[in-house]
Structure formats: structure tokens, C-alpha cells
Write an enzyme that holds these catalytic residues in place. Structure first.
Site, short mmCIF file in Angstrom:
data_model
loop_
_atom_site.label_atom_id
_atom_site.label_comp_id
_atom_site.label_asym_id
_atom_site.label_seq_id
_atom_site.Cartn_x
_atom_site.Cartn_y
_atom_site.Cartn_z
N PRO A 47 0.82 -1.22 0.00
CA PRO A 47 0.00 0.00 0.00
C PRO A 47 0.85 1.27 0.00
O PRO A 47 1.70 1.44 0.86
CB PRO A 47 -0.77 -0.12 1.32
CG PRO A 47 0.11 -0.95 2.22
CD PRO A 47 0.85 -1.89 1.31
N ASP A 87 -2.16 2.97 2.33
CA ASP A 87 -1.57 3.10 3.66
C ASP A 87 -2.10 4.40 4.24
O ASP A 87 -1.70 5.49 3.82
CB ASP A 87 -0.04 3.15 3.54
CG ASP A 87 0.63 2.70 4.81
OD1 ASP A 87 -0.02 2.72 5.86
OD2 ASP A 87 1.82 2.34 4.77
N TRP A 109 4.52 0.30 9.71
CA TRP A 109 5.20 -0.83 9.05
C TRP A 109 4.66 -2.16 9.56
O TRP A 109 4.66 -3.15 8.85
CB TRP A 109 6.71 -0.76 9.28
CG TRP A 109 7.35 0.30 8.47
CD1 TRP A 109 7.87 1.49 8.91
CD2 TRP A 109 7.56 0.30 7.05
NE1 TRP A 109 8.37 2.22 7.86
CE2 TRP A 109 8.19 1.52 6.71
CE3 TRP A 109 7.24 -0.60 6.04
CZ2 TRP A 109 8.52 1.84 5.40
CZ3 TRP A 109 7.58 -0.29 4.73
CH2 TRP A 109 8.21 0.92 4.43
N GLN A 132 12.65 -1.08 -0.17
CA GLN A 132 11.78 -1.90 0.66
C GLN A 132 12.47 -3.14 1.23
O GLN A 132 11.85 -3.90 1.96
CB GLN A 132 10.54 -2.33 -0.14
CG GLN A 132 9.67 -1.17 -0.56
CD GLN A 132 9.17 -0.33 0.61
OE1 GLN A 132 8.97 -0.84 1.71
NE2 GLN A 132 9.01 0.97 0.39
N TRP A 192 9.13 -2.89 3.63
CA TRP A 192 8.01 -3.83 3.50
C TRP A 192 8.45 -5.27 3.35
O TRP A 192 7.89 -6.17 3.98
CB TRP A 192 7.14 -3.40 2.31
CG TRP A 192 5.83 -4.11 2.25
CD1 TRP A 192 4.93 -4.28 3.27
CD2 TRP A 192 5.25 -4.75 1.11
NE1 TRP A 192 3.83 -4.99 2.84
CE2 TRP A 192 3.99 -5.28 1.51
CE3 TRP A 192 5.66 -4.91 -0.21
CZ2 TRP A 192 3.16 -5.96 0.64
CZ3 TRP A 192 4.82 -5.58 -1.09
CH2 TRP A 192 3.59 -6.10 -0.66
N LYS A 250 17.90 13.14 -7.70
CA LYS A 250 16.57 12.68 -7.31
C LYS A 250 15.53 13.58 -7.98
O LYS A 250 15.69 14.79 -8.07
CB LYS A 250 16.43 12.74 -5.79
CG LYS A 250 15.14 12.14 -5.26
CD LYS A 250 15.14 12.17 -3.73
CE LYS A 250 13.83 11.57 -3.18
NZ LYS A 250 13.80 11.61 -1.70
N LYS A 255 9.99 17.96 -7.35
CA LYS A 255 8.95 18.87 -7.84
C LYS A 255 9.45 20.31 -7.82
O LYS A 255 9.17 21.09 -8.72
CB LYS A 255 7.69 18.74 -6.97
CG LYS A 255 6.94 17.43 -7.14
CD LYS A 255 5.71 17.41 -6.26
CE LYS A 255 4.98 16.07 -6.35
NZ LYS A 255 3.82 16.02 -5.44
#
Length: 958
Positions: free
Chosen positions: A48, A87, A562, A598, A602, A635, A638
Site C-alpha cells: 500500500p 496506507d 510498518w 523496501q 516492506w 533525485k 517537484k
């Protein structure tokens, strides 16, 4: 089939939008699920994402990988449930509400009311759902949003309670303290994964402080170095390395006696002090403080000019010595604290070789103080800094001050006590909270823990049972993380999350852990229809021991989010309260895919909880992708606007082109990708336009039959096509079977990144060999029967290649399929209802190899013509093909002969298997390799090698 436009007039984005409307009209995704509902399950877990932001290229990448694999498995006859997950809890949501409502401290939330605060959080978690659905749908990903799961759903939260209760029953839960990275901005501890996301180079004060040794005949003082002066009021011990040599030295100018590691003596200040020096402190009121960059360093030789060595001792001999505390805030610890202890974590690459220990603010400090009985594990540790990062009343002189702001005042207080030896500035990389952008501190927090360390061997064993692409992430990065696994602090002292299901009596003797809503309602007599804090914190449970023992109340904490995402395999289907058979027949899940980050997030929590619950891995197959970076390697940002928006790229080139671009890149092998819009355009140019042109050529010539008054085109059946006598029909049919074989092999191995290069070569062969060399047949110049055979072969190849590529390029293959299906009866309404092609008939490896070699010969012959200024329009009498393979020579002089002669405008072709008839061999020594082995003999050997004849050899004696 309907007529189609030229490639230059074909708009990939517009046709994709038409396909989206078709899928909506025929309910394509829903229909696919319905048609496969009785098929075997292929279980896919969708991790999620947080719903507080819009999807970026990282989400599109992971979503594309998931979509390709699940589409492929659906076409293989599996039922693949694909439910989107959200999430909803945790810091991202709380942090946004804190900013919106200008909440600075924990007390601000309590004054507002947890109920109002949580409802504010609930109100924003689905804010971007429509935007997500729009973008995900536009990328061609089929996933169920309407029946998606949310971590804030009652059913999900109840399963999370069940997971925790099982761990508690297995004695895998305990309460303790843990020194953790702590965000004073978000007022919560962070996981090591979160804490490692943002580092900045910042200056911090570096100071050396004296700790006078009690009872020392020379009135010596230990000198410790620190870059966190704010931790000094909580000092309880000094730590040395038992294996180091320490020296007691007297300053030749001031007479002060210090104890430091011998290897760090040069770090002590060596300048001649001013006249008004008090007990080792530097009065720098008349002189600016020297600012030093980096850790304290110097030259040992210079240090000996300023210090007299009185004594050398081992670190071990210092253990147990007592010293005078810097502050008296913790004098109740005097019996066990303010002494020297030893541990190997003390190094001599900076500082003085003596580390000051404040167990509430350092992970190693806490560990060594427990190991040396300075504090007792399990007893309440005094943490003199509150949740907002301010000193408590325990530190009376600095009470209420933010710790980082208090550094200057603490340094002044130390100077006033005459205990400051050195003051400087230290530039280092320091962790910041990725959400509040405030510097992290390390702080002991009371927490509920999962005993991960006791599961370590099981975790490592279960990891071996999983299959990862690429495998080095499993074997190295993830394996190393598991080998160093620590007990997991799963509780957070926050508000918006799944509350811990622990009710405790006032005396702490009675504990009830809820594993279901039913149990809570039964024990409390209160109906529960929402498990968030403001809905259940008031619920109490009568003590089983009688009314005189009062009631049990829930602990304040909520789960680390988590823990919720790690519970996803059970919670998203409300196991074990529902779907028991579905879960137990299909666990571990078949597939997961997320980014490299992850491995510590996750993937890790999935593995820990599945191992703790069932002693199994949570998944069988995993694809781990790398990061998508901006074109400049930075990276994507925006604020910097250093990347094009995903929808802009899709509107220009189409979603299929974007999908193929990112799949055919290092990012699917867990390496970084520098995203270039031109790369997406390159996919349109090199893949889709040649593919479209081959399809258009088929349609044009199929329609020509009708124009010429012949029967409409209907493709010949597959069995007849396989028996075609035409060599290029045989070749392309075989190449198509090889395509199917390769795709199945690679997709079953989850190696998505190998597919595009193979497809490119296949399309190149289709257009530049089959279509080009068969133009006469396809245009009907060799008779109607032969024309229909060639058109049917091309039709079959395009249809099969579309089915093979449907998981990768769902739009373009659907466009082609919708037109191709019009000439057959009983075809499926969508290509995505079709079964993935199976190999039919034998692959002709010999003919495939011979055609490849034929093309090499044609290229070589063209080069020879160019070198000799012989244009293709000028016929040549003869060409000789020299090759040692007799089978190939038979093919080139037989089946393939006419294609070579026509392509090269040559009248005759002569095969020859004597490779030396038209060529000579010459031996050249490889000096770079032989030189290392032969040394001085190289010259002699080189001369002999150059003189070698066919079949000769050179031998070297000695």
C-alpha cells in the site's frame, strides 16, 4: 479487417484512449476476473502506498511490473485478484495535519482533542484517490480500486490485532526501552529505514570536557570528547577500550593532569594558555574561539612538546575508577554510576579514546550501561527530554529548552565550572527527519517490541526459500539485513494509527491482549464499530480479580505503520475472520514487487511477521526495482522541476511506450535509471512503428484481394501453415515458436528486462527479412494460393506476437487485435481474454540459424560491393560462400539461394567448405597475456609464433 492509416498519421496516445473507452464499455477487467473465478488462484500482494501524494515514476514503474506479471498469469489461466491498497495511518498524514493546524507540540494535539485530530487525519487520506485512479488506469494497469483495501478499515485493523495477539501468545512480545532515532518535529521515533532517508552536512559543536578522577594522587581528570553537549547533563558513565594504552600527562604550562588514549594525545589543545586559566578551562573572552573542521586531530610529536607523560596504563586497568559528575541531576545513581566501564565500540579515530555515556540518548551508551550494571534493564529509565525535544524539570537549569538550542548554554555552564578543555566546530553528516526536516536525536523511548533476534535463524532459512530478481539483492542486501536484525519496536506514541490491543491493570499485574472485536466487546460489555483511539480509549475492562483491583485500561500507543503493512497478507482479506480457505491454500503469496528501499521496509516486515506466525516466508517470488532518477542523475524533485510529468509523457508518446522504456532499462535489475523523455520517443520509433508498418502491410494486401474481386481474406488454419513448403514461412513460423518459448521461459523466471531486446530483434527480422523478401508473394505476384499462404503466415505471426506482448503493451496489442479478430469466427472480445500462446510444432533451429547466417552473408556482400564501387543495380556473375558447416552450405545453395541471388543481384552462388582456399591464417602473439607468463622469453616465442604455419605449434622448454 478495416483499412488503417499510415504510420505517420497513427496517434498512439489517442488510440490508447479509445481502447480505455472500449475496456470500460465491455467491462474488460471485471469480465476477465469473472471468467477466471473458478481457476486456480495466483496470489499477488500489492504494497500500500501513502495516499497523501500523487503517483510518480517510481509508482508507475512498480505498477507496470505488477501489471505485466499479473496479466501474464491471467493469460495462463489463473484467477488473479488485484486490489489496490492504501496506507492510511502514520506520520505522513499526521505531519500534514500538524502543519495545517499549526500544532507544534504533543500537548497541542491533546488540547485540540484526539477525536478532532483523528477525524482531521481521516478526512485527507482519500483526497487523491481519484487522481491515483485516473493515472493508474491511464498507464494501462488493471487493478480494482472499488474493492481496494485501506489500513484504516475496521476489518483490516481487526486482523492487525489478531496478528499481534498471536505473537503475544508465542511470547514474542515484550515492553522495554529502546534508543531510537527520534523526530522532535513529528514527536515520534522513526525506524532505522526512515531515519536513513535524509542526511545533511551540518556543523555541530565539538567539545572536550574533564571528569576529575576521585582519589587520584595527581588530581588527574579524564577527558571526553562529544559533539552533543546537550547529552552531558544526563551523563552516567565514561567508556574506554580495554585494549588501548592510556596516558596520564601533565600540561607543561598549566600543570593540569589529563588522562586520554595514547594514540589520541595529539587531540588535546597544545597552545600555551592565557594567564587567567582556571582548573583546565580556557578563558577565551579576549580571543575568538578557534573553529576546527573535522574531528580533533594533531601531531603526536608536537603534543609531547607540551605534555609530560606521568604514567602509561591499559584501558582495562581504568575500569571501575570513579569520577566527579559534571552535573548533579542524577546523584541518586551515585552508587552504580559515574564510573569507568569498557567496550570495544570505543575507537581511536577521533576524540580522546574516552566516550561519555548518556544511556537515554545513545544506542551503545544504553547497551554498555546495562551490561555494566550502571542501570538495570527493565527498570524505568529517566529520560530527561520530553516528546517535543525539550529538557524536563529534571534538568532544572535548562528546563523547557529545546536540546539543540541548549548547547550554547550548556557549554557556558561547563566553562563556568572550569571543566571545558577545548571548544570547536565539527562538520559531519547528520540525519534529519524526512518529513519535518528537523534534526533527529537519539532518545530512549518506552516501546513494545517483537523478539526478532530470536527468529534470526528462521528468517535466514525462510529467505532461502524465496526467489528474487535480481538475486544479488536477496543474497547480499537482504541477507545482510536479516543477519543483523534487531528486536523490532512496533509501538508509537502517536494518535492516528491502529491502537495496540493491550489492556493493563493499574498495578500492572493483569494484562489482556485483544485478538478480535468480539473479545473486546465480551470483556468490556461495550460495542465497538471503530478501533481508532478516540473510539476505544475510554473502554475499560473489569479486573478478573474483583472490583477492588479496579479496571484495565488500554495502553496509549498505536502501531508503527510498518507493522500494519507487514500484516497486509492477512489483513487485506480479513483473515482469520474470513477467507480462511483462500488464505491457507495460497500462502505464501506467489508474487510481490516494490523498490530497492523496501528491503529494509516492506519486504522485511512481511518476512518477520510471516516467520513469527507460520514459520514461512510471506511470498515466493519477488521483483525488486531500482530508483528512477532525473536525467541529470539527481533525485526527481517537484521544486527543481527536473523531470517531465508522467501524464505529459503519456500524452506525447503513449503509455505503452513509457511501459516498454522503463521495463527495458537497468531499473528492473535494481539499478538506477536516468529518465530521458527521448528514450520513450526512441521506443515509438524503434519498436512500435516497425511493428505497426508490418501490420499495415498485412491489412493493405488482405484488402487488395477484395479490390481485385477475389474472395475476402480468411486466414488459413495453423496446421496447414506449419506444413508450408516455403522456406521463409518455415523460418518465421519457427522464429515465432522460439519467441513463445523465450517469453515463457523469461516470464516464468520473472526476468522482464530480457524481453524487449528479443522483441526488437524479432520485429526487425519480421519486417526486414520476412516482409521484405516476400513482397512478391504478399502482393499476389506468385499466384493467389501462394499469396494467401504468405498473408496467413504474416497474420498468424502478428496475432501470436500480439498475444505474447499483451502483458507488456496492453493498448497497442489490443488495437491490432481488434482489427485482426474481424476475419475469424469465435474470437475473444479482448486480447486480454486470450490464453497466452503455447508452443505448437517443432522449432527449426537449423533453419533459424541458416537465415541469420544468410543475412550476415548479405551484409558482407553489400560491404564488398561498396568497397569496390559496384552498385547493386550492376549484376555480378558469381559469388562464393565459404563456410565449414555443410548443413548451412546446403541451405544457402538450396532453399535460400534465390533470396540471396535476388537481394545481391548475382547470377550464381558457389558453396565452398575449404576455409583456406580463399583465406590464409596468420598467428599473432598476445603480448598482454603471454608477456606476464614468459617474461624475457617473450621475444623468442613471438618470433616463433609469427613464423607458424597451419597446424604448427610452439613449445617452450623450462
Amino acid at each position: 479487417m478495416e483499412e488503417v492509416c499510415e504510420g505517420k498519421d497513427f496517434s498512439f496516445p489517442k488510440r490508447e484512449e479509445e481502447i480505455l473507452r472500449l475496456w470500460t464499455e465491455i467491462k474488460a477487467f471485471e469480465t476477465q476476473l469473472e471468467r477466471t473465478k473458478d481457476s486456480p488462484e495466483y496470489v499477488f500482494y500489492d504494497g500500500p502506498p501513502f495516499a497523501t501524494g500523487l503517483p510518480h515514476y517510481g509508482h508507475i514503474l512498480a505498477g507496470t511490473i505488477k501489471d505485466i506479471v499479473t496479466r501474464y498469469q491471467s493469460m495462463n489461466g489463473f484467477h488473479v485478484t488485484r486490489r489496490f491498497g492504501w496506507d492510511c495511518h502514520g506520520l505522513p498524514v499526521e505531519n500534514e495535519i500538524d502543519r495545517r493546524l499549526n500544532l507544534k507540540k504533543r500537548d497541542d494535539v491533546l488540547k485540540l482533542g484526539i477525536d478532532k485530530y483523528n477525524e482531521e487525519c481521516r478526512s485527507i487520506v482519500t483526497r487523491y484517490v481519484e487522481e491515483w485512479e485516473k493515472i493508474v488506469w491511464r498507464t494501462g494497469r488493471w487493478i480494482d480500486f472499488k474493492n481496494g483495501y485501506k489500513t484504516m478499515d475496521l476489518s483490516f485493523m481487526e486482523s492487525v490485532w489478531w496478528v499481534f495477539a498471536q505473537l503475544y501468545k508465542k511470547d514474542l512480545v515484550y515492553k522495554g526501552f529502546k534508543v531510537m532515532p527520534y523526530s522532535t518535529g513529528c514527536k515520534t521515533p522513526l525506524s532505522n529505514f526512515e531515519a536513513g532517508q535524509e542526511y545533511r552536512d551540518v556543523p555541530d559543536p565539538e567539545i572536550m570536557v574533564t571528569f576529575p578522577v576521585i582519589g587520584d594522587p595527581h588530581k588527574a581528570a579524564f577527558v571526553a570528547w562529544t559533539t552533543t553537549p546537550w547529552t552531558l547533563p544526563s551523563n552516567l558513565a565514561l567508556c574506554v577500550n580495554a585494549n588501548f594504552v592510556y596516558v596520564k600527562v601533565r600540561n607543561k604550562y598549566s600543570g593540569k593532569v589529563y588522562v586520554v588514549a595514547e594514540s589520541r594525545l595529539s587531540a588535546l589543545p597544545s597552545e600555551k594558555p592565557k594567564p587567567n586559566v582556571a582548573n583546565g578551562s580556557i578563558d577565551d573572552s579576549k580571543k575568538p574561539n578557534p573553529k576546527t573542521k573535522g574531528s580533533s586531530t594533531g601531531k603526536t610529536g608536537d603534543a609531547l612538546d607540551h605534555f609530560e607523560v606521568l604514567e602509561k596504563v591499559s584501558g582495562a586497568s581504568l575500569v571501575g575508577l570513579k569520577y566527579e559528575p559534571l552535573f548533579d541531576y542524577f546523584k541518586e545513581y551515585s552508587d552504580s554510576a559515574f564510573k569507568v566501564i569498557a567496550d570495544n565500540y570505543v575507537t581511536d579515530d577521533s576524540g580522546t579514546g574516552i566516550v561519555h555515556c548518556a544511556p537515554a540518548f545513545g544506542e551503545d551508551d544504553y547497551r554498555v550501561c546495562i551490561e555494566n550494571q550502571v542501570i538495570i534493564k527493565g527498570e524505568n529509565l529517566i529520560v530527561a527530554v520530553d516528546d517535543d525535544g525539550c529538557f524536563t524539570t529534571k534538568i532544572s537549569e535548562f528546563s523547557g529548552q529545546y536540546v539543540k538550542d541548549a548547547d550554547k548554554d550548556i557549554i557556558e555552564a561547563i566553562k563556568g565550572k572550569g571543566r571545558l578543555v577545548k571548544l570547536g566546530s565539527f562538520m559531519h553528516s547528520y540525519p534529519f527527519c524526512p518529513r519535518s526536516k528537523t534534526p533527529l536525536i537519539y532518545r530512549a523511548v518506552p516501546s513494545w517490541f517483537i523478539k526478532v533476534e530470536t527468529l534470526k535463524e528462521k528468517l535466514l532459512r525462510n529467505n532461502k526459500e524465496t526467489y528474487w530478481v535480481p538475486d544479488f539483492v536477496k543474497e547480499k542486501r537482504f541477507q545482510n539485513w536479516l543477519e543483523n536484525a534487531r528486536d523490532w519496536a512496533v509501538s508509537r506514541s502517536r494518535f492516528w494509527g491502529t491502537p495496540l490491543p493491550i489492556w493493563i491493570s493499574e498495578d500492572g499485574e493483569e494484562v489482556e491482549v485483544m485478538d478480535s472485536i468480539e473479545k473486546l466487546e465480551k470483556l468490556s460489555g461495550v460495542k465497538a464499530d471503530d478501533l481508532h483511539r478516540h473510539k476505544i480509549d475510554h473502554i475499560t475492562i473489569p479486573s478478573k480479580r474483583g472490583p477492588e483491583y479496579g479496571v484495565l485500561r488500554r495502553v496509549d500507543d498505536v502501531f508503527d505503520c510498518w507493522f500494519e503493512s507487514g500484516s497486509m497478507p492477512y489483513a487485506y482479506i480479513h483473515y482469520p475472520f474470513e477467507n480462511v480457505e483462500l488464505f491457507e491454500n495460497n500462502f505464501p503469496g506467489h508474487f510481490v514487487a516494490e523498490g530497492l528501499d523496501q528491503t529494509r521496509g516492506w519486504f522485511y516486515t512481511l518476512m518477520v511477521l510471516s516467520t513469527a506466525l507460520f514459520d514461512k516466508p510471506a511470498f515466493r517470488n519477488l521483483i525488486c526495482n531500482g530508483l528512477v532518477l532525473a536525467e541529470d542523475g539527481k533525485k526527481m524533485s517537484k521544486s527543481l522541476r527536473n523531470y517531465p510529468s508522467p501524464l505529459e509523457v503519456i500524452d506525447n508518446y503513449g503509455a505503452d511506450a513509457l511501459r516498454l522504456y522503463i521495463i527495458n532499462s537497468p531499473v528492473v535489475r535494481a539499478e538506477p535509471l536516468r529518465f530521458k523523455k527521448e528514450g520513450v520517443h526512441g521506443v515509438v520509433r524503434d519498436v512500435f512503428l516497425p511493428w505497426y508498418n508490418a501490420y499495415r502491410f498485412l491489412v493493405q494486401n488482405a484488402k487488395r484481394l477484395e479490390v481485385e474481386g477475389l474472395a475476402p481474406f480468411i486466414p488459413i488454419d495453423q496446421a496447414t501453415l506449419q506444413n508450408s513448403s516455403n522456406v521463409l514461412d518455415q523460418w518465421i513460423n519457427s522464429a515465432t515458436q522460439s519467441l513463445i518459448y523465450f517469453f515463457r521461459q523469461e516470464m516464468d523466471g520473472y526476468r522482464l528486462y530480457t524481453v524487449v531486446p528479443y522483441l526488437l530483434k524479432f520485429l526487425d527480422n519480421l519486417t526486414n527479412i520476412y516482409v521484405r523478401f516476400n513482397r512478391k508473394r504478399l502482393k499476389g505476384r506468385t499466384g493467389e494460393e501462394d499469396c494467401r499462404m504468405a498473408l496467413s503466415t504474416l497474420y498468424n505471426v502478428l496475432l501470436v506476437s500480439c498475444k505474447v506482448m499483451a502483458p507488456f503493451t496492453p493498448f497497442f496489442t489490443e488495437v491490432l487485435y481488434q482489427n485482426l479478430r474481424k476475419v475469424t469466427n469465435g474470437s475473444e472480445d479482448s486480447i486480454h481474454y486470450c490464453r497466452f500462446p503455447q508452443e505448437e510444432g517443432k522449432r527449426g533451429e537449423r533453419i533459424e540459424q541458416s537465415v541469420v547466417r544468410m543475412m550476415t552473408i548479405i551484409d558482407l556482400a553489400r560491404n564488398i560491393r561498396e568497397r569496390h564501387n559496384k552498385p547493386l543495380k550492376a549484376p555480378l556473375r558469381e559469388m562464393v560462400v565459404v563456410h565449414p558447416d555443410a548443413d548451412f552450405l546446403d541451405d544457402i545453395a538450396g532453399k535460400l539461394r534465390e533470396y540471396v541471388l535476388e537481394e545481391l543481384n548475382v547470377r550464381s552462388l558457389v558453396p565452398c567448405n575449404d576455409t583456406l582456399k580463399y583465406a590464409s591464417l596468420r598467428a599473432e602473439p598476445d603480448f598482454s597475456v603471454l608477456g606476464k607468463r614468459l617474461g624475457k622469453s617473450m621475444g623468442v616465442v613471438a618470433k616463433e609464433v609469427k613464423a607458424m604455419s597451419q597446424g604448427g605449434e610452439v613449445s617452450l622448454q623450462g
